[in-house]
Design a protein around this motif. Structure first.
Motif, PDB file in Angstrom:
ATOM      1  N   SER A   1      32.737   7.466  -3.884  1.00  0.00           N
ATOM      2  CA  SER A   1      32.766   5.899  -3.604  1.00  0.00           C
ATOM      3  C   SER A   1      34.080   5.375  -2.899  1.00  0.00           C
ATOM      4  CB  SER A   1      32.292   5.023  -4.844  1.00  0.00           C
ATOM      5  OG  SER A   1      32.292   3.654  -4.633  1.00  0.00           O
ATOM      6  N   LEU A   2      35.078   5.904  -3.509  1.00  0.00           N
ATOM      7  CA  LEU A   2      36.589   5.675  -2.939  1.00  0.00           C
ATOM      8  C   LEU A   2      36.539   6.121  -1.518  1.00  0.00           C
ATOM      9  CD1 LEU A   2      38.827   5.818  -6.084  1.00  0.00           C
ATOM     10  CD2 LEU A   2      37.883   3.917  -5.060  1.00  0.00           C
ATOM     11  N   ALA A   3      36.082   7.172  -1.143  1.00  0.00           N
ATOM     12  CA  ALA A   3      35.850   8.046   0.238  1.00  0.00           C
ATOM     13  C   ALA A   3      35.245   7.203   1.080  1.00  0.00           C
ATOM     14  CB  ALA A   3      35.507   9.387  -0.029  1.00  0.00           C
ATOM     15  N   LYS A   4      34.141   6.732   0.783  1.00  0.00           N
ATOM     16  CA  LYS A   4      33.345   5.844   1.436  1.00  0.00           C
ATOM     17  C   LYS A   4      33.994   4.691   2.046  1.00  0.00           C
ATOM     18  CE  LYS A   4      28.702   7.652   0.142  1.00  0.00           C
ATOM     19  NZ  LYS A   4      27.535   7.259  -0.701  1.00  0.00           N
ATOM     20  N   ILE A   5      34.662   3.912   0.796  1.00  0.00           N
ATOM     21  CA  ILE A   5      35.292   2.657   1.001  1.00  0.00           C
ATOM     22  C   ILE A   5      36.373   2.988   2.266  1.00  0.00           C
ATOM     23  CG2 ILE A   5      36.895   0.904   0.248  1.00  0.00           C
ATOM     24  CD1 ILE A   5      35.329   1.481  -2.624  1.00  0.00           C
ATOM     25  N   SER A   6      37.403   3.856   2.193  1.00  0.00           N
ATOM     26  CA  SER A   6      38.335   4.331   2.880  1.00  0.00           C
ATOM     27  C   SER A   6      37.862   4.519   4.324  1.00  0.00           C
ATOM     28  CB  SER A   6      39.038   5.732   2.295  1.00  0.00           C
ATOM     29  OG  SER A   6      39.576   5.141   1.401  1.00  0.00           O
ATOM     30  N   ASP A   7      36.477   5.502   4.379  1.00  0.00           N
ATOM     31  CA  ASP A   7      36.036   5.578   5.876  1.00  0.00           C
ATOM     32  C   ASP A   7      35.568   4.301   6.359  1.00  0.00           C
ATOM     33  OD1 ASP A   7      36.281   8.162   5.350  1.00  0.00           O
ATOM     34  OD2 ASP A   7      34.374   8.793   4.694  1.00  0.00           O
ATOM     35  N   ARG A   8      35.151   3.400   5.748  1.00  0.00           N
ATOM     36  CA  ARG A   8      34.636   2.143   6.124  1.00  0.00           C
ATOM     37  C   ARG A   8      35.792   1.195   6.608  1.00  0.00           C
ATOM     38  NH1 ARG A   8      30.056  -1.823   3.532  1.00  0.00           N
ATOM     39  NH2 ARG A   8      29.911  -3.574   5.136  1.00  0.00           N
ATOM     40  N   TYR A   9      36.891   1.363   5.537  1.00  0.00           N
ATOM     41  CA  TYR A   9      37.915  -0.117   5.892  1.00  0.00           C
ATOM     42  C   TYR A   9      39.346   0.415   6.398  1.00  0.00           C
ATOM     43  CZ  TYR A   9      34.381  -3.111   3.509  1.00  0.00           C
ATOM     44  OH  TYR A   9      33.235  -3.610   2.987  1.00  0.00           O
ATOM     45  N   GLY A  10      39.608   1.720   6.134  1.00  0.00           N
ATOM     46  CA  GLY A  10      40.931   2.094   6.654  1.00  0.00           C
ATOM     47  C   GLY A  10      41.619   3.068   5.308  1.00  0.00           C
ATOM     48  N   PRO A  11      42.548   3.811   5.918  1.00  0.00           N
ATOM     49  CA  PRO A  11      43.271   4.615   4.975  1.00  0.00           C
ATOM     50  C   PRO A  11      43.984   4.186   3.896  1.00  0.00           C
ATOM     51  CG  PRO A  11      44.278   4.503   7.138  1.00  0.00           C
ATOM     52  CD  PRO A  11      43.152   3.844   7.378  1.00  0.00           C
ATOM     53  N   VAL A  12      44.595   2.838   4.188  1.00  0.00           N
ATOM     54  CA  VAL A  12      45.517   2.292   3.073  1.00  0.00           C
ATOM     55  C   VAL A  12      44.623   0.867   2.689  1.00  0.00           C
ATOM     56  CG1 VAL A  12      47.505   1.331   2.609  1.00  0.00           C
ATOM     57  CG2 VAL A  12      47.451   3.314   4.107  1.00  0.00           C
ATOM     58  N   LEU A  13      44.308   0.572   1.586  1.00  0.00           N
ATOM     59  CA  LEU A  13      43.587  -0.618   1.121  1.00  0.00           C
ATOM     60  C   LEU A  13      44.137  -1.149   0.052  1.00  0.00           C
ATOM     61  CD1 LEU A  13      39.771   0.474   2.008  1.00  0.00           C
ATOM     62  CD2 LEU A  13      41.134  -1.162   3.334  1.00  0.00           C
ATOM     63  N   LEU A  14      44.205  -2.448  -0.193  1.00  0.00           N
ATOM     64  CA  LEU A  14      44.306  -3.166  -1.571  1.00  0.00           C
ATOM     65  C   LEU A  14      43.296  -3.520  -1.997  1.00  0.00           C
ATOM     66  CD1 LEU A  14      46.848  -3.718  -3.372  1.00  0.00           C
ATOM     67  CD2 LEU A  14      46.977  -5.803  -2.349  1.00  0.00           C
ATOM     68  N   LEU A  15      42.663  -3.101  -3.256  1.00  0.00           N
ATOM     69  CA  LEU A  15      41.521  -3.474  -3.850  1.00  0.00           C
ATOM     70  C   LEU A  15      41.663  -4.420  -5.083  1.00  0.00           C
ATOM     71  CD1 LEU A  15      39.390  -0.153  -3.759  1.00  0.00           C
ATOM     72  CD2 LEU A  15      39.364  -1.790  -2.115  1.00  0.00           C
ATOM     73  N   GLN A  16      41.033  -5.359  -5.088  1.00  0.00           N
ATOM     74  CA  GLN A  16      41.047  -6.213  -6.505  1.00  0.00           C
ATOM     75  C   GLN A  16      39.968  -5.733  -7.503  1.00  0.00           C
ATOM     76  OE1 GLN A  16      43.629  -8.738  -6.650  1.00  0.00           O
ATOM     77  NE2 GLN A  16      42.905  -8.550  -8.960  1.00  0.00           N
ATOM     78  N   LEU A  17      40.359  -4.870  -8.505  1.00  0.00           N
ATOM     79  CA  LEU A  17      39.364  -4.397  -9.360  1.00  0.00           C
ATOM     80  C   LEU A  17      39.426  -5.395 -10.590  1.00  0.00           C
ATOM     81  CD1 LEU A  17      39.529  -0.678  -8.794  1.00  0.00           C
ATOM     82  CD2 LEU A  17      38.143  -2.171  -7.693  1.00  0.00           C
ATOM     83  N   GLY A  18      38.744  -6.426 -10.649  1.00  0.00           N
ATOM     84  CA  GLY A  18      38.666  -7.352 -11.866  1.00  0.00           C
ATOM     85  C   GLY A  18      40.135  -7.934 -11.942  1.00  0.00           C
ATOM     86  N   SER A  19      40.907  -7.672 -12.793  1.00  0.00           N
ATOM     87  CA  SER A  19      42.266  -8.469 -13.026  1.00  0.00           C
ATOM     88  C   SER A  19      43.161  -7.379 -12.451  1.00  0.00           C
ATOM     89  CB  SER A  19      42.279  -8.803 -14.398  1.00  0.00           C
ATOM     90  OG  SER A  19      42.367  -7.402 -15.375  1.00  0.00           O
ATOM     91  N   ARG A  20      42.953  -6.334 -11.985  1.00  0.00           N
ATOM     92  CA  ARG A  20      44.059  -5.364 -11.685  1.00  0.00           C
ATOM     93  C   ARG A  20      44.086  -4.882 -10.068  1.00  0.00           C
ATOM     94  NH1 ARG A  20      46.213  -2.208 -15.825  1.00  0.00           N
ATOM     95  NH2 ARG A  20      45.330  -2.382 -17.744  1.00  0.00           N
ATOM     96  N   ARG A  21      45.141  -4.872  -9.466  1.00  0.00           N
ATOM     97  CA  ARG A  21      45.147  -4.437  -8.079  1.00  0.00           C
ATOM     98  C   ARG A  21      45.486  -2.999  -8.003  1.00  0.00           C
ATOM     99  NH1 ARG A  21      49.287  -8.974  -5.309  1.00  0.00           N
ATOM    100  NH2 ARG A  21      47.656 -10.661  -4.795  1.00  0.00           N
TER     101      ARG A  21
END
Length: 296
Positions: free
Chosen positions: A53-73
């Motif tokens: 899942s994380l690999a697909k997110i990186s492929d789609r949005y870029g190699p360095v991303l800041l995700l907001q997972l609930g209350s955690r960055r």
């Protein structure tokens, strides 16, 4: 006639998304997927298995991303050059561990080496691990255990081949690893043949099974409301598992002390548990260190 309030929901939601994106850009943060939902953030993007899942997110949005997972960055880095920069140039910034529920209960309130944050305590634990327990000299002393267990695994595979039985290689390698680890730690094996203490072996295998069944992606770590409401009983399971692990490991330590005492090692006090230079297992090594530094 005034329109119902829910008619304005799409407009309010669009304004929320735009505002979040605007302030994200203003603060010069790493890029992030545009749709950051209230409360859950980008959790909707995650599916199992997590690494794919994380690999697909990186492929789609870029190699360095800041995700907001609930209350955690969470900073997602999939570029080798960016990972190298994070782990070398900015290593101190990224050295701390997140305070997850598992670390609280399985990591002795974030004080074990895996869970403790960067600082004097972590440096001391790392020194003990790298110099006293996992140094080249110590590992060389325990080489016979690794050789013996590899030979045992090969013999088991050979017997299965002669009997034309199917072999689960994942299980075989897992049992090999666990036998090597536990013989290095406590001098005992708990899988396959020659298990000396059957009941103790059964308890150990049960603890390992319970540990593996734990869901590492506990949603309570990202959505505190779930933890406060006690949904899922995850924390109770962690407390019970740690109680079993603690009791089991304490018995191994006490057994090591009794064996030393029976071999004429003195009165069994912590100060003379293990004769210097004659340690064979990691528990004995730690007991020897405890005798040297009883205040720590």
């Amino acid at each position: 006639m005034d329109a119902p309030w829910f008619v304005y929901l799409p407009l309010i939601f669009a304004l929320y998304i735009f505002t979040k994106h605007f302030f994200h850009k203003l603060r010069n943060l790493p890029p992030a997927p545009l749709l950051n939902l209230p409360c859950i953030g980008h959790l909707y993007l995650l599916k199992k298995p997590l690494y794919r899942s994380l690999a697909k997110i990186s492929d789609r949005y870029g190699p360095v991303l800041l995700l907001q997972l609930g209350s955690r960055r969470v900073l997602l880095v999939s570029s080798p050059s960016a990972a190298e920069e994070c782990l070398t140039k900015h290593d101190v910034i990224f050295a701390n561990r997140p305070q997850l529920l598992a670390g609280k209960h399985l990591g002795y309130n974030y004080t074990s080496l895996v869970w403790t944050s960067y600082g004097d305590h972590w440096r001391n634990l790392r020194k003990i691990s790298s110099i006293e327990i996992l140094s080249s000299q110590r590992l060389q002393m325990l080489q016979g255990i690794r050789v013996d267990e590899v030979k045992s695994t090969i013999r088991a595979l050979n017997r299965a081949s002669e009997q034309r039985r199917m072999v689960d290689m994942q299980k075989a390698f897992f049992e090999l690893t666990m036998n090597v680890v536990m013989r290095m730690i406590a001098g005992k094996r708990y899988y396959r043949e020659n298990v000396e203490e059957v009941e103790e072996g059964r308890r150990f295998r049960e603890i390992v099974k319970d540990t593996l069944l734990l869901d590492p992606s506990n949603m309570g770590d990202f959505l505190p409301a779930i933890r406060w409401l006690g949904v899922g009983g995850v924390e109770k399971g962690l407390v019970e598992l740690q109680r079993k692990r603690d009791a089991f490991m304490q018995e191994l330590v006490e057994g090591c002390k009794r064996r030393f005492k029976s071999c004429g090692g003195g009165d069994g006090g912590d100060g003379d548990v293990v004769a210097e230079g004659k340690t064979k297992t990691m528990i004995e090594m730690l007991l020897a260190l405890q005798a040297k530094e009883p205040e720590y």
